[in-house]
Motif scaffolding. Structure first.
Motif, PDB file in Angstrom:
ATOM      1  N   LEU A 323     -14.848   6.734  35.052  1.00 58.43           N
ATOM      2  CA  LEU A 323     -15.362   5.439  34.592  1.00 58.43           C
ATOM      3  C   LEU A 323     -14.212   4.461  34.340  1.00 58.43           C
ATOM      4  N   VAL A 324     -13.164   4.925  33.679  1.00 61.87           N
ATOM      5  CA  VAL A 324     -12.003   4.064  33.433  1.00 61.87           C
ATOM      6  C   VAL A 324     -11.387   3.620  34.758  1.00 61.87           C
ATOM      7  N   GLN A 325     -11.248   4.548  35.702  1.00 57.29           N
ATOM      8  CA  GLN A 325     -10.625   4.206  36.980  1.00 57.29           C
ATOM      9  C   GLN A 325     -11.509   3.251  37.787  1.00 57.29           C
ATOM     10  N   ALA A 326     -12.816   3.486  37.784  1.00 61.66           N
ATOM     11  CA  ALA A 326     -13.718   2.599  38.528  1.00 61.66           C
ATOM     12  C   ALA A 326     -13.691   1.184  37.964  1.00 61.66           C
ATOM     13  N   LEU A 327     -13.682   1.057  36.641  1.00 66.17           N
ATOM     14  CA  LEU A 327     -13.611  -0.263  36.017  1.00 66.17           C
ATOM     15  C   LEU A 327     -12.289  -0.954  36.338  1.00 66.17           C
ATOM     16  N   ALA A 328     -11.208  -0.194  36.333  1.00 66.00           N
ATOM     17  CA  ALA A 328      -9.900  -0.770  36.639  1.00 66.00           C
ATOM     18  C   ALA A 328      -9.810  -1.204  38.098  1.00 66.00           C
ATOM     19  N   ASP A 329     -10.330  -0.389  39.013  1.00 67.94           N
ATOM     20  CA  ASP A 329     -10.259  -0.711  40.433  1.00 67.94           C
ATOM     21  C   ASP A 329     -11.135  -1.909  40.790  1.00 67.94           C
ATOM     22  N   ALA A 330     -12.312  -2.011  40.152  1.00 61.74           N
ATOM     23  CA  ALA A 330     -13.254  -3.071  40.496  1.00 61.74           C
ATOM     24  C   ALA A 330     -12.931  -4.392  39.806  1.00 61.74           C
ATOM     25  N   GLY A 331     -12.291  -4.347  38.648  1.00 63.89           N
ATOM     26  CA  GLY A 331     -11.977  -5.569  37.912  1.00 63.89           C
ATOM     27  C   GLY A 331     -12.970  -5.836  36.798  1.00 63.89           C
ATOM     28  N   ALA A 332     -12.484  -6.423  35.709  1.00 65.45           N
ATOM     29  CA  ALA A 332     -13.324  -6.659  34.529  1.00 65.45           C
ATOM     30  C   ALA A 332     -14.476  -7.607  34.818  1.00 65.45           C
ATOM     31  N   GLU A 333     -14.303  -8.506  35.787  1.00 64.36           N
ATOM     32  CA  GLU A 333     -15.381  -9.449  36.107  1.00 64.36           C
ATOM     33  C   GLU A 333     -16.561  -8.760  36.786  1.00 64.36           C
ATOM     34  N   ASN A 334     -16.383  -7.486  37.189  1.00 66.17           N
ATOM     35  CA  ASN A 334     -17.445  -6.717  37.863  1.00 66.17           C
ATOM     36  C   ASN A 334     -17.902  -5.533  37.018  1.00 66.17           C
ATOM     37  N   ARG A 335     -17.736  -5.634  35.697  1.00 63.27           N
ATOM     38  CA  ARG A 335     -18.044  -4.496  34.831  1.00 63.27           C
ATOM     39  C   ARG A 335     -19.489  -4.028  34.947  1.00 63.27           C
ATOM     40  N   GLN A 336     -20.441  -4.978  34.976  1.00 56.35           N
ATOM     41  CA  GLN A 336     -21.843  -4.582  34.985  1.00 56.35           C
ATOM     42  C   GLN A 336     -22.209  -3.871  36.287  1.00 56.35           C
ATOM     43  N   THR A 337     -21.747  -4.396  37.407  1.00 54.29           N
ATOM     44  CA  THR A 337     -22.012  -3.742  38.690  1.00 54.29           C
ATOM     45  C   THR A 337     -21.349  -2.373  38.747  1.00 54.29           C
ATOM     46  N   THR A 338     -20.130  -2.276  38.246  1.00 63.36           N
ATOM     47  CA  THR A 338     -19.427  -0.990  38.222  1.00 63.36           C
ATOM     48  C   THR A 338     -20.153   0.017  37.349  1.00 63.36           C
ATOM     49  N   SER A 339     -20.650  -0.434  36.207  1.00 64.54           N
ATOM     50  CA  SER A 339     -21.387   0.455  35.308  1.00 64.54           C
ATOM     51  C   SER A 339     -22.645   0.985  35.976  1.00 64.54           C
ATOM     52  N   VAL A 340     -23.364   0.117  36.685  1.00 67.14           N
ATOM     53  CA  VAL A 340     -24.556   0.555  37.406  1.00 67.14           C
ATOM     54  C   VAL A 340     -24.188   1.608  38.442  1.00 67.14           C
ATOM     55  N   ALA A 341     -23.146   1.331  39.232  1.00 67.63           N
ATOM     56  CA  ALA A 341     -22.735   2.262  40.280  1.00 67.63           C
ATOM     57  C   ALA A 341     -22.290   3.599  39.687  1.00 67.63           C
ATOM     58  N   TRP A 342     -21.525   3.544  38.595  1.00 65.96           N
ATOM     59  CA  TRP A 342     -21.042   4.787  37.974  1.00 65.96           C
ATOM     60  C   TRP A 342     -22.209   5.616  37.446  1.00 65.96           C
ATOM     61  N   ASN A 343     -23.136   4.981  36.768  1.00 59.10           N
ATOM     62  CA  ASN A 343     -24.286   5.711  36.221  1.00 59.10           C
ATOM     63  C   ASN A 343     -25.184   6.274  37.308  1.00 59.10           C
ATOM     64  N   ILE A 344     -25.327   5.532  38.409  1.00 59.50           N
ATOM     65  CA  ILE A 344     -26.103   6.061  39.532  1.00 59.50           C
ATOM     66  C   ILE A 344     -25.421   7.303  40.099  1.00 59.50           C
ATOM     67  N   GLY A 345     -24.082   7.253  40.217  1.00 60.99           N
ATOM     68  CA  GLY A 345     -23.356   8.426  40.682  1.00 60.99           C
ATOM     69  C   GLY A 345     -23.529   9.618  39.759  1.00 60.99           C
ATOM     70  N   TYR A 346     -23.463   9.355  38.453  1.00 60.85           N
ATOM     71  CA  TYR A 346     -23.624  10.423  37.461  1.00 60.85           C
ATOM     72  C   TYR A 346     -25.001  11.063  37.563  1.00 60.85           C
ATOM     73  N   ASP A 347     -26.034  10.248  37.552  1.00 64.00           N
ATOM     74  CA  ASP A 347     -27.393  10.783  37.504  1.00 64.00           C
ATOM     75  C   ASP A 347     -27.853  11.315  38.851  1.00 64.00           C
ATOM     76  N   SER A 348     -27.379  10.703  39.935  1.00 61.47           N
ATOM     77  CA  SER A 348     -27.691  11.245  41.254  1.00 61.47           C
ATOM     78  C   SER A 348     -27.086  12.636  41.406  1.00 61.47           C
ATOM     79  N   GLY A 349     -25.858  12.796  40.932  1.00 61.47           N
ATOM     80  CA  GLY A 349     -25.223  14.103  40.996  1.00 61.47           C
ATOM     81  C   GLY A 349     -25.966  15.146  40.173  1.00 61.47           C
ATOM     82  N   THR A 350     -26.405  14.772  38.971  1.00 66.27           N
ATOM     83  CA  THR A 350     -27.138  15.703  38.114  1.00 66.27           C
ATOM     84  C   THR A 350     -28.435  16.147  38.779  1.00 66.27           C
ATOM     85  N   GLY A 351     -29.182  15.187  39.317  1.00 66.29           N
ATOM     86  CA  GLY A 351     -30.434  15.531  39.985  1.00 66.29           C
ATOM     87  C   GLY A 351     -30.221  16.320  41.262  1.00 66.29           C
ATOM     88  N   LEU A 352     -29.209  15.926  42.052  1.00 67.07           N
ATOM     89  CA  LEU A 352     -28.932  16.614  43.311  1.00 67.07           C
ATOM     90  C   LEU A 352     -28.504  18.056  43.064  1.00 67.07           C
TER      91      LEU A 352
END
Length: 417
Positions: A323-352
């Motif tokens: 999460l820290v790395q994704a936020l840093a790579d994407a930039g603070a101005e994209n925090r909300q989009t990054t958070s959505v993508a990170w959470n989708i990755g987390y929950d998709s992995g759990t379900g898969l």
């Protein structure tokens, strides 16, 4: 120097965030292993039990895709309240029937609430973090998420043995207790994001660009949460005895909780790539031990606790680091989009992970499924090492927030990219 001494827990809104996620995750953690068990009680097979968790995560992902729209139309306080209600209220209804379809219906509603809470929570943690302490804030947020799992997920099999399944499932209404904290948290976030500058709005990148920048940490997250979802869903089945299941789940979740906090702090100080490689190799070793331990028809061998501790350390630590790395790579101005993508990755992995391990157990054995997951971790570690030789797509627009800009630049330089 003074930035590192800024207290994370006293930052405005942070206590409201920690209490909200604690209550919401309490209900979630309690039902994570119990709802599949309730489905088995009603006659479902291993694939049906895995389908319960997969449905929870699929609807979670659906809700996460809609959170930005909900925040824009409803605002932070109302969106948070909606998430808590959707996560908590369907639980008592689920207790009335062990039919697989009834469980899947109520699980669908709960997944929608969980999706709202997870995206709002991780976004709020990044927004409310004091300057220079984003990793620590994310680690503390992760600890608040993990503590209910550490206590309630291992206790669930013992509670079921002591009480009854319907009573335990009804207790999944705990997220409703988070309602008093939604208003204070929403106001604190609004105070930090109320007046975005024109430069900040212009700097926001398209979703495809954000995904490209943060592809590596998101792929890493998907792989490790697949393994974690498999363990959290099926430990009561492959452990055999309730006491062993409690011990196994406690070791896994307790290690994950500590690792989320520790690795969040480390992410403020060290390069993410070496930490990621170490933890992926740790996960590979842990899954291999689990595969060997559950191979026989007898009770699991002594290697099971060691395997779960190793996997738990990687599972928890990589959540904070990615999460820290994704936020840093994407930039603070994209925090909300990054958070959505990170959470989708987390929950998709759990379900898969839960779905695939359930299928593997039905077709072959649990051991085969864990062996395949171990191989996937080894492959992920190789990809991370290989990717280190390629430059990363950095944000091209400057970030208006000086503190966030400094954090991002430091992480990128530490990554050696």
């Amino acid at each position: 120097m003074t930035r590192t001494k800024t207290s994370v827990i006293t930052a405005p809104g942070m206590r409201h965030l920690l209490l909200l996620v604690f209550f919401c995750l309490s209900g979630f953690a309690l039902l994570l292993p119990v709802s599949p068990q309730w489905a088995v009680h009603g006659g479902a097979d291993e694939f049906g039990a895995g389908l319960v968790t997969a449905t929870l995560m699929a609807t979670t992902v659906l809700a996460q895709l809609l959170v930005k729209t909900a925040l824009r139309r409803l605002g932070w306080p109302r969106t948070l309240a909606l998430g808590a209600l959707l996560l908590g209220l369907p639980a008592p209804v689920q207790a009335f029937s062990d039919s697989l379809w009834a469980i899947l219906l109520t699980t669908t509603l709960r997944g929608l609430g969980f999706g709202i809470i997870t995206v709002c929570g991780s976004t709020a943690a990044a927004i409310l973090a004091p300057p220079g302490r984003q990793g620590a804030a994310i680690g503390l947020y992760g600890l608040a998420l993990a503590l209910p799992q550490m206590v309630l997920t291992p206790a669930a099999p013992a509670l079921v043995a002591t009480l009854t399944l319907p009573v335990i499932i009804a207790c999944g209404a705990l997220p409703v207790l988070a309602l008093p904290f939604t208003r204070g948290l929403g106001r604190a976030v609004d105070a930090r994001t109320m007046t975005p500058s024109p430069e900040q709005a212009a700097a926001a990148a398209p979703t495809a660009t954000v995904l490209r920048r943060s592809l590596l940490p998101l792929a890493t997250l998907l792989s490790v949460t697949s393994a974690g979802g498999a363990v959290l869903t099926f430990t009561p089945q492959f452990a055999g005895r309730p006491a062993l299941a409690v011990t196994a789940l406690f070791l896994f979740t307790a290690t994950a909780a500590g690792a989320r906090w520790v690795c969040g702090v480390l992410a403020d100080r060290f390069a993410p790539r070496p930490l990621t490689c170490i933890l992926l190799i740790t996960a590979c070793a842990g899954l291999a031990l689990i595969a060997v331990s559950v191979r026989s028809d007898q009770h699991p061998l002594a290697g099971l606790p060691t395997g779960l501790v190793l996997l738990g350390a990687a599972y928890g630590g990589l959540q904070s680091i990615t999460l820290v790395q994704a936020l840093a790579d994407a930039g603070a101005e994209n925090r909300q989009t990054t958070s959505v993508a990170w959470n989708i990755g987390y929950d998709s992995g759990t379900g898969l992970g839960s779905l695939l391990l359930g299928l593997a157990a039905q077709v072959t054995t649990f051991s085969t499924g864990f062996t395949a997951l171990s191989a996937a971790m080894a492959l992920a570690a190789a990809v991370v090492v290989t990717a280190g030789n390629r430059p990363c797509n950095k944000p091209t627009a400057p970030t208006p927030d000086p503190a966030d800009s400094a954090d991002r630049d430091r992480h990128q330089s530490l990554s050696g990219q």
